[in-house]
Design a protein around this motif. Structure first.
Motif, mmCIF file in Angstrom:
data_model
loop_
_atom_site.group_PDB
_atom_site.id
_atom_site.type_symbol
_atom_site.label_atom_id
_atom_site.label_comp_id
_atom_site.label_asym_id
_atom_site.label_seq_id
_atom_site.Cartn_x
_atom_site.Cartn_y
_atom_site.Cartn_z
ATOM 1 N N ALA A 1 -22.349 -0.783 -46.385
ATOM 2 C CA ALA A 1 -22.507 -2.224 -46.167
ATOM 3 C C ALA A 1 -23.886 -2.523 -45.574
ATOM 4 O O ALA A 1 -24.565 -3.477 -45.981
ATOM 5 N N ALA A 2 -24.299 -1.680 -44.626
ATOM 6 C CA ALA A 2 -25.593 -1.915 -43.973
ATOM 7 C C ALA A 2 -26.743 -1.720 -44.955
ATOM 8 O O ALA A 2 -27.708 -2.493 -44.967
ATOM 9 N N VAL A 3 -26.636 -0.687 -45.792
ATOM 10 C CA VAL A 3 -27.699 -0.430 -46.769
ATOM 11 C C VAL A 3 -27.785 -1.581 -47.768
ATOM 12 O O VAL A 3 -28.876 -2.039 -48.133
ATOM 13 N N ALA A 4 -26.630 -2.082 -48.177
ATOM 14 C CA ALA A 4 -26.619 -3.215 -49.108
ATOM 15 C C ALA A 4 -27.365 -4.396 -48.499
ATOM 16 O O ALA A 4 -28.127 -5.096 -49.170
ATOM 17 N N MET A 5 -27.150 -4.570 -47.197
ATOM 18 C CA MET A 5 -27.758 -5.684 -46.489
ATOM 19 C C MET A 5 -29.267 -5.465 -46.324
ATOM 20 O O MET A 5 -30.071 -6.330 -46.644
ATOM 21 N N VAL A 6 -29.641 -4.279 -45.825
ATOM 22 C CA VAL A 6 -31.042 -4.009 -45.496
ATOM 23 C C VAL A 6 -31.883 -3.867 -46.762
ATOM 24 O O VAL A 6 -32.946 -4.463 -46.891
ATOM 25 N N ALA A 7 -31.399 -3.078 -47.709
ATOM 26 C CA ALA A 7 -32.203 -2.777 -48.885
ATOM 27 C C ALA A 7 -31.989 -3.798 -50.002
ATOM 28 O O ALA A 7 -32.602 -3.705 -51.053
ATOM 29 N N GLU A 8 -31.063 -4.740 -49.761
ATOM 30 C CA GLU A 8 -30.772 -5.784 -50.739
ATOM 31 C C GLU A 8 -30.423 -5.204 -52.101
ATOM 32 O O GLU A 8 -30.905 -5.653 -53.145
ATOM 33 N N LEU A 9 -29.572 -4.173 -52.058
ATOM 34 C CA LEU A 9 -29.060 -3.577 -53.292
ATOM 35 C C LEU A 9 -27.584 -3.972 -53.428
ATOM 36 O O LEU A 9 -26.902 -4.176 -52.430
ATOM 37 N N PRO A 10 -27.091 -4.083 -54.683
ATOM 38 C CA PRO A 10 -25.673 -4.436 -54.842
ATOM 39 C C PRO A 10 -24.775 -3.280 -54.378
ATOM 40 O O PRO A 10 -25.083 -2.110 -54.640
ATOM 41 N N GLU A 11 -23.681 -3.640 -53.719
ATOM 42 C CA GLU A 11 -22.842 -2.623 -53.072
ATOM 43 C C GLU A 11 -22.278 -1.607 -54.066
ATOM 44 O O GLU A 11 -22.162 -0.430 -53.755
ATOM 45 N N HIS A 12 -21.932 -2.054 -55.280
ATOM 46 C CA HIS A 12 -21.339 -1.116 -56.239
ATOM 47 C C HIS A 12 -22.354 -0.114 -56.777
ATOM 48 O O HIS A 12 -22.000 0.855 -57.419
ATOM 49 N N GLN A 13 -23.625 -0.381 -56.510
ATOM 50 C CA GLN A 13 -24.661 0.552 -56.967
ATOM 51 C C GLN A 13 -25.113 1.498 -55.843
ATOM 52 O O GLN A 13 -26.129 2.164 -55.954
ATOM 53 N N ILE A 14 -24.371 1.470 -54.747
ATOM 54 C CA ILE A 14 -24.718 2.350 -53.625
ATOM 55 C C ILE A 14 -23.581 3.334 -53.418
ATOM 56 O O ILE A 14 -22.410 2.938 -53.300
ATOM 57 N N ARG A 15 -23.920 4.585 -53.356
ATOM 58 C CA ARG A 15 -22.915 5.606 -53.067
ATOM 59 C C ARG A 15 -23.392 6.423 -51.873
ATOM 60 O O ARG A 15 -24.454 7.052 -51.932
ATOM 61 N N ILE A 16 -22.624 6.384 -50.788
ATOM 62 C CA ILE A 16 -22.954 7.178 -49.608
ATOM 63 C C ILE A 16 -22.021 8.384 -49.595
ATOM 64 O O ILE A 16 -20.802 8.232 -49.678
ATOM 65 N N ILE A 17 -22.611 9.565 -49.497
ATOM 66 C CA ILE A 17 -21.806 10.787 -49.418
ATOM 67 C C ILE A 17 -22.117 11.469 -48.093
ATOM 68 O O ILE A 17 -23.255 11.858 -47.844
ATOM 69 N N SER A 18 -21.110 11.575 -47.263
ATOM 70 C CA SER A 18 -21.267 12.299 -46.010
ATOM 71 C C SER A 18 -20.560 13.633 -46.169
ATOM 72 O O SER A 18 -19.340 13.708 -46.145
ATOM 73 N N PRO A 19 -21.324 14.708 -46.390
ATOM 74 C CA PRO A 19 -20.673 16.005 -46.623
ATOM 75 C C PRO A 19 -20.216 16.606 -45.288
ATOM 76 O O PRO A 19 -19.946 15.856 -44.358
#
Lengths: 792, 292
Positions: free
Chosen positions: A228-246
């Motif tokens: 959510a934060a990346v979508a906000m800061v980088a102004e990218l659409p949320e469905h195009q962001i994938r965060i993987i915390s291994p």
């Protein structure tokens, strides 16, 4: 026949941690283990001064180092509106400094190169010209008239004060003090510390221009919040962001926030169209990422002669560093500091808090329980200790008089929390028995006659664990619920995903045990996955001991919904109506005919091969759980020490920890959590702190200065349990991960004080280094504040 | 870890190693246990052009006693070799006592005695035991071997007397002429922390009488403090009576040059020195009584 719950690794089984199979073989997969084709490496240049205007940044020599692909400064970030980012407390934080640097270690520039050696070499070639500004390293300096303004970037910020905040009943509390027979006061400092997970922070950003998809491998405890934060800061659409915390090498709250390095690596990947890896070094982690504590705690207590508490006042002055980036529920400026005294029956209470900016790293996020609960409980138990002494009352007796009694639940605290369950006095009795409290005073007297100094310290507390509920708790407006998705395959094996994220707590083991408990599927047949926002249901992540109270509850609810569907299938298979179906662990049978039944595995197969008419195929459920309340575990800790009067060195002779965290899913893991927390508590009390010199240099930027405890000096701990199930949690569990870190420090400090306070000393601030204990013994005076960095 | 660029050499003989040092004209650094050097490389505090790894050179890994009891410690003897040594407890009790207090158990598996003395950290444990025991370092260079008294070997903080083309190949610690007694005490905030104060005491006893007393301090000055004359003046020719112990502790404490810092005030550190000297000597006196 029903399955044996312990045999299948259900509730109460001390099942071995399944994740350890890969960890102990060195087969864990951490962010730094991920290697992507064409990946570049990023290094951050950090400020070596604490407060200075940037006159110029010359990156030309860095660009010329062979293998350098990109050099970024605040100017390049600003051109894309990325020089600043929002914090979790509605402030802003610099990503790369533009106007000035505000703490030592702040991010100033970044180099992206073919390998990390080149990036580091090139960083050293960047020339930054600074104009020094006065440095502020504590709230006193921040509040002084004419103090340099740290946040001159903000409008409506004329001073270094961040907030004034209050809660409670001022008038009622004032009245309590008017009626008091005895008024006790205390004035404490809880030093700054750092969670220092073994694995520092890092990310690999991989932006694919062809698909528009951004994938980021990241060390985060809260991947969905990050998305959510990346979508906000980088102004990218949320469905195009994938965060993987291994796999995460520890977190302790340090891996909750968004850090500049993450954002810079994302922009670097967008600009280079290559994956960009950033792995912070240990010093970078210690000097720039979320710290813990750094609060001055002042209190007064109004007491009746017979030991009854009439009221308490508390004032906190907190040092937040250069940016207000605490992670805490929106409406509470100093977290849940007002959970202080929640286990005692206190009629009236009032809390005031003031927060300041300083030229120190931001954070106030962690460490292994923040929301400021750690400070609240340390204050509480040091205050209780002082008050008992002022009353001339026994420490245990004073607590037992004032602890909330079993028949008072649900109990509304003076600050408005609702505690719901506990057997506080029983825990006290168990602990007193184990430590030999009844005969201790005599033992202490005898020892003193022979020149030996013994002491017992007590710390009791209940703490609010498992944020939310959603009525009161949110982060950036997102309500604090959590989720689980359970999918049972046709063979009866299953995959479970949650919105939480394990950092070593053992979710892969315990979540499977909850499913085993609810469905009778062996825990070994259930794989648990977390941390990938494309596959896991939305959740708020793991911190605040919230996994079991919230995500764990969601797991149980998802399993119950699966069972409800399986029951319908069972009725179909057994050719009876659903009302005639009974459940025992792992099996449905026909009421009155126990032999006629089907297993949960039979039902799973049928869900894909022989479902009733009109039923959707499959056997799965997604459950979102919004807890009705926090959970309130209780701890009663008893520490016995001996102080060497010739050196001030203190040794722990025995430590008894009685924990009531409700129903224990995996007792071995709970005990591990308690031992780990006590180890950290011991270190807080003794040696583990971060300080700053007058110039704002961080003393604690490496493990030579910042002392983490080792197995060598850590004492043994004797653990006991009392079980009071949580009345509102589906399996009766309460949070436990942070109890020992929260309640522990006061037990150690109270013990040392008990051994030496016959000299008249009332307080030694942490760390209780031998020299400080010796000084107090020699002078009978309090030892306050931090150890001086250097004395000429 | 991302150190500056360096060349790496792994010679298999001392002659070869010395030739490499000679060729590099002062730009090369010996790598033995690496427990001080590697952290400095990591932090880029040290950026040698060449590392000369001596771990493949045979004959440097042993410690042994001569017939007369003199202790030899090769350049690759690890701290833990001395911690678990079966031969030094009686002959070199000061070394034996310090061995289990050096750094932490992990560092002790890799770090070397000789390397630690060469590192010349004012807080180093081994340099203090060497000074208290009258030890020597054997240096080997293109022109052969020479013995250097440790007090002339450690020139100052992080500075030793080796020429750029010499390797410290061995430490030599003399035997007592009578019965060896000694002890080592260190105050540290945590295992592996730099010492708040350390005291090494080494006694050569003839019966109940001190024939020679040695003492050195670490962590309480800008260098290893040589307190040999102070303790010897108080104890030589005397028995370890409480009065003599007190006098020796006072004399040694007066030699300390501590600075106030976050580990404690100068007065506190001096007090610790006095307390530790007194404790070591009292322990020795008590064990003598038990034996008698």
């Amino acid at each position: 026949m029903s399955v044996d719950e312990i045999k299948i690794g259900g509730m109460g089984a001390s099942r071995r941690r399944v994740e350890d199979n890969r960890f102990i073989r060195g087969k864990g997969k951490y962010v730094d283990d991920v290697v992507l084709p064409g990946m570049l490496h990023m290094e951050i240049l950090r400020a070596d001064v604490a407060h200075a205007r940037i006159k110029s940044i010359d990156t030309s020599a860095a660009w010329e180092v062979p293998g350098v692909r990109l050099v970024l400064t605040g100017e390049t970030m600003a051109a894309r509106n990325l020089a600043w980012m929002p914090t979790l407390s509605y402030d802003t934080q610099a990503v790369l400094a533009t106007d000035k640097v505000r703490f030592q270690g702040q991010e100033v520039a970044a180099v992206i190169a073919d390998d990390p050696y080149i990036a580091k070499d090139a960083c050293a070639k960047i020339v930054v010209e600074y104009e020094s500004l006065p440095v502020i390293v504590n709230p006193d300096q921040a509040a002084a008239p004419g103090a340099a303004l740290i946040r001159d970037d903000k409008e409506n910020q004329p001073t270094n004060k961040i907030f004034d905040w209050e809660i409670g009943d001022k008038a009622g509390t004032d009245r309590a003090f008017e009626e008091a027979d005895v008024i006790s006061t205390i004035d404490l400092h809880y030093p700054r510390s750092h969670p220092s997970p073994l694995e520092p922070c890092g990310s690999i950003a991989d932006y694919d221009r062809a698909t528009g998809k951004l994938t980021v491998y990241m060390t985060t405890q809260a991947p969905h919040i990050i998305r959510a934060a990346v979508a906000m800061v980088a102004e990218l659409p949320e469905h195009q962001i994938r965060i993987i915390s291994p796999d995460l090498g520890g977190g302790f709250g340090n891996k909750v926030p968004v850090y500049p390095g993450y954002v810079i690596s994302i922009l670097a990947s967008i600009l280079t169209e290559r994956p960009v890896k950033w792995i912070e070094d240990k010093t970078g982690n210690l000097i720039s990422t979320g710290f813990g504590r750094d609060v001055y705690l002042q209190g007064q207590m109004a007491l009746r002669k017979d030991g009854k508490i009439l009221g308490m006042r508390m004032h906190t002055i907190s040092d937040h560093g250069a940016f207000f980036s605490d992670a805490q529920p929106t409406k509470f400026k100093i977290g849940l500091m007002h959970s202080t005294f929640a286990c005692y029956d206190v009629p009236a209470a009032h809390l005031t808090s003031t927060g300041y900016y300083t030229n120190k790293a931001p954070g106030g996020v962690a460490y292994r329980c923040s929301f400021r609960v750690t400070e609240a409980m340390f204050f509480q138990e040091r205050m209780m200790h002082a008050a008992a002494n002022d009353l001339g009352m026994d420490q245990a007796e004073f607590r037992r008089v004032n602890l909330v009694k079993d028949d008072m639940f649900p109990y509304r605290t003076a600050f408005g929390f609702l505690t719901d369950s506990g057997q506080y006095d029983k825990c006290m009795q168990v602990g007193m028995e184990a430590i030999g409290y009844a005969t201790f005073k005599e033992e202490q007297e005898e020892a003193r006659k022979r020149g030996r100094l013994l002491g017992i310290g007590i710390s009791t507390m209940t703490e609010p664990l498992g944020a939310g509920n959603s009525r009161e708790y949110d982060i950036l407006g997102i309500k604090m619920f959590d989720s689980a998705e359970l999918r049972v395959h046709m063979s009866g094996k299953a995959i479970l995903r949650t919105g939480a994220k394990t950092q070593g707590q053992g979710h892969e083991t315990t979540w499977a045990q909850i499913v085993a408990h609810e469905l009778g599927i062996p825990a070994d047949d259930i794989v648990v996955e977390e941390g990938d926002t494309d596959t896991a249901p939305f959740g708020m992540g793991t911190y605040a001991s919230r996994s079991t109270p919230v995500a764990g509850a969601a797991v149980a609810m998802a399993a119950r919904k699966v069972r409800a569907k399986a029951r319908k299938i069972a009725a179909h298979l057994l050719e009876v109506s659903e009302e005639d179906i009974e459940w025992e662990l792992g099996r449905f049978y026909v009421r009155g005919n126990h032999d006629r039944g089907v297993t949960i595995q039979d039902c799973a197969l049928a869900a894909y091969s022989n479902m009733p008419d009109g039923m959707e195929p499959g056997l799965e459920n997604v459950s979102y759980y919004d807890p009705p309340n926090l959970t309130w575990p209780f701890a009663a800790y008893f520490c016995k020490v001996e102080v060497d009067p010739a050196t001030g060195v203190w040794d722990v002779l025995n430590f008894v920890a009685v924990d009531d965290c409700g129903v224990r899913i995996n007792p071995m893991i709970v005990e591990g959590q308690v031992m780990g927390g006590l180890t950290e508590a011991y270190a807080m009390a003794n040696m583990q702190y971060i300080t700053f010199d007058e110039a704002g240099n961080c003393i604690g930027s490496n493990y030579m200065d910042y002392l983490l405890p080792t197995a060598w000096e850590t004492p043994g701990f004797e653990l006991h349990e009392v079980v009071t199930p949580c009345p509102h949690h589906p399996i009766g569990a309460k949070g436990v991960g942070e109890c020992a870190t929260v309640a522990g420090p006061a037990a150690f400090v109270n013990a040392v004080m008990n051994a030496i306070e016959h000299t008249g000393v009332r307080n030694i601030d942490m760390p209780l280094q031998p020299n400080r204990v010796f000084e107090a013994l020699q002078t009978g005076q309090d030892v306050s504040g931090m150890p001086p960095v250097r004395v000429e | 870890m991302y150190p500056s660029r360096f060349a790496y050499e792994a010679p298999t003989s001392l002659a070869e190693a010395i030739a490499i040092l000679d060729r590099n004209g002062g730009e090369a650094k010996i790598l033995a246990g690496g427990q001080s050097l590697v952290p400095m490389l990591k932090l880029r505090f040290a950026a040698p052009g060449t590392l000369v790894d001596i771990n493949n050179i045979p004959g440097l890994s042993d410690h042994w006693l001569d017939k007369d009891g003199t202790l030899h410690i090769g350049a690759l003897v690890r701290h833990e070799d001395l911690e678990f040594s079966t031969i030094i407890a009686d002959s070199h009790p000061t070394i034996a006592a310090a061995a289990e207090l050096v750094a932490d158990p992990i560092v002790r598996t890799r770090g070397t005695f000789v390397g630690s003395v060469c590192h010349a950290d004012p807080q180093g444990d081994w340099a203090a035991t060497m000074v208290a025991s009258g030890g020597q370092i054997i240096a080997q260079g293109p022109n052969g071997r020479r013995a250097i008294d440790v007090r002339e070997f450690v020139l100052g903080p992080f500075t030793n007397a080796l020429a750029y083309n010499e390797i410290a190949v061995e430490a030599v610690i003399p035997a007592a002429t009578g019965t060896a007694k000694g002890g080592y005490l260190k105050l540290e905030r945590r295992v592996g922390d730099f010492a708040t104060a350390s005291v090494a005491v080494n006694l050569d006893m003839h019966g109940d009488t001190v024939h020679r007393a040695g003492c050195a301090l670490a962590g309480v000055g800008g260098r290893t403090i040589d307190a040999n004359d102070a303790i010897n003046g108080a104890l030589k020719g005397k028995a370890l009576t409480p009065e003599n112990v007190e006098a020796a502790a006072d004399a040694v404490a007066a030699m300390a040059e501590p600075r106030s810092d976050h580990r404690g005030s100068a007065d506190y550190k001096r007090h610790i020195v006095k307390t530790f000297v007194s404790r070591i000597l009292t322990n020795i006196a008590n064990s003598e009584q038990k034996a008698a």
